[in-house]
Design an enzyme around this catalytic site. Structure first.
Site, PDB file in Angstrom:
ATOM      1  N   HIS A   1      45.293  50.303  35.860  1.00 19.79           N
ATOM      2  CA  HIS A   1      44.082  49.501  35.654  1.00 19.79           C
ATOM      3  C   HIS A   1      43.105  49.901  36.762  1.00 19.79           C
ATOM      4  CE1 HIS A   1      42.535  45.255  34.298  1.00 19.79           C
ATOM      5  NE2 HIS A   1      41.554  46.137  34.389  1.00 19.79           N
TER       6      HIS A   1
ATOM      7  N   ASN B   1      43.721  42.798  38.639  1.00 18.21           N
ATOM      8  CA  ASN B   1      42.659  43.512  37.938  1.00 18.21           C
ATOM      9  C   ASN B   1      42.199  44.738  38.724  1.00 18.21           C
ATOM     10  OD1 ASN B   1      39.767  44.150  37.243  1.00 18.21           O
ATOM     11  ND2 ASN B   1      40.130  42.583  35.698  1.00 18.21           N
ATOM     12  N   ASP B   2      41.963  44.553  40.026  1.00 15.01           N
ATOM     13  CA  ASP B   2      41.475  45.653  40.855  1.00 15.01           C
ATOM     14  C   ASP B   2      42.063  45.522  42.255  1.00 15.01           C
ATOM     15  OD1 ASP B   2      40.100  47.952  41.448  1.00 15.01           O
ATOM     16  OD2 ASP B   2      38.132  47.018  41.598  1.00 15.01           O
TER      17      ASP B   2
ATOM     18  N   ASN C   1      37.034  40.073  39.572  1.00  9.85           N
ATOM     19  CA  ASN C   1      37.174  41.333  38.852  1.00  9.85           C
ATOM     20  C   ASN C   1      37.191  42.496  39.833  1.00  9.85           C
ATOM     21  OD1 ASN C   1      36.990  43.404  36.915  1.00  9.85           O
ATOM     22  ND2 ASN C   1      35.741  42.165  35.566  1.00  9.85           N
TER      23      ASN C   1
ATOM     24  N   ASP D   1      31.029  43.601  36.916  1.00 12.02           N
ATOM     25  CA  ASP D   1      32.393  44.036  36.622  1.00 12.02           C
ATOM     26  C   ASP D   1      32.915  44.879  37.781  1.00 12.02           C
ATOM     27  OD1 ASP D   1      34.759  45.070  35.593  1.00 12.02           O
ATOM     28  OD2 ASP D   1      33.963  45.445  33.612  1.00 12.02           O
ATOM     29  N   ASN D   2      32.770  46.182  37.688  1.00 13.10           N
ATOM     30  CA  ASN D   2      33.228  47.068  38.760  1.00 13.10           C
ATOM     31  C   ASN D   2      32.176  47.179  39.855  1.00 13.10           C
ATOM     32  OD1 ASN D   2      35.699  47.800  37.460  1.00 13.10           O
ATOM     33  ND2 ASN D   2      34.503  49.061  36.069  1.00 13.10           N
TER      34      ASN D   2
END
Length: 237
Positions: A61, A116-117, A173, A219-220
């Site tokens: 991920h 997630n990250d 996130n 998000d990223n």
């Protein structure tokens, strides 16, 4: 004759456009060819100490790459790895120029239930986001829909212990750190906001700032290493 001259002029312009496009595409593909690489995922055999294919599940991920001035030629790769028997953070090392990454360790914990990250803070320590409380099913969908602040951030410290660093975030996130490591940035997609946290001596995160968006879901995120500027990607509503 005027018609023939006009035809030649148009044809020349068209040919010039084609040649220009060909040059642009050639340049782009040359750059891609020169910068995109494939790395084997390997581990050390416990008996022979030889490098063999990675034997664990590898379902990636978010990930991060870390390096420092102690040895700039060695990079550390950290991956959120959604293995069949539970999610984890898999850590690898890579020597610049080698065609592989070598497994160092895989970190598992009950606190890493929905990572997630991840962002590395050293070759062996990291922060990771758990986006939601529920792993699957209708409750996960409801939690996302209602934007419940049930996500949190975990810290894996030098003692080898995973702990909660910050709670009460709606869908944490992407995560990144400032060039000096003095700030940890987290995208909260369901708020929608980006937080700036200051790490404490024990890894806990203290709020240092917050930016809230309208019509945009972050998000990223990443940080420009040269300028320290925060780069945020997401979805326009």
């Amino acid at each position: 004759m005027a018609a023939i001259a006009l035809y030649k002029s148009v044809f020349a312009q068209f040919a010039f456009c084609l040649l220009t496009l060909a040059y642009i595409f050639r340049t782009i593909f040359q750059r891609i060819e020169n910068t995109v690489h494939s790395l084997q995922v390997l581990e050390r055999n416990a008996t022979t100490n030889s490098l063999v294919p990675f034997s664990q599940d590898f379902r990636v991920h978010g990930f991060d790459i870390y390096w420092d001035n102690l040895d700039p030629t060695e990079l550390t790769f950290m991956f959120v790895n959604h293995q069949r028997k539970g999610s984890a953070i898999s850590i690898f090392k890579h020597r610049v120029g080698a065609g592989f990454i070598e497994h160092v360790k895989t970190v598992k914990s009950p606190l890493l239930f929905s990572p997630n990250d991840v962002v590395a803070t050293s070759r062996s320590t990291f922060y990771a986001t758990n986006d939601l409380r529920h792993k699957s099913g209708i409750l996960r969908k409801i939690e996302t829909l209602l934007g419940m602040p049930w996500g949190h951030i975990v810290y894996y410290g030098p003692e080898g212990i995973v702990s909660k660093a910050r709670s009460g975030i709606a869908y944490p996130n992407g995560i990144a750190r400032s060039p000096g490591g003095g700030l940890i940035y987290v995208a909260a997609s369901s708020e929608p906001s980006v937080y700036a946290f200051k790490p404490t001596y024990d890894g806990a995160l203290q709020l240092a700032g917050k930016a809230t968006f309208r019509g945009f879901v972050p998000d990223n995120i990443s940080v420009d290493a040269a300028t320290g500027e925060l780069l945020v990607s997401g979805k326009q509503l």
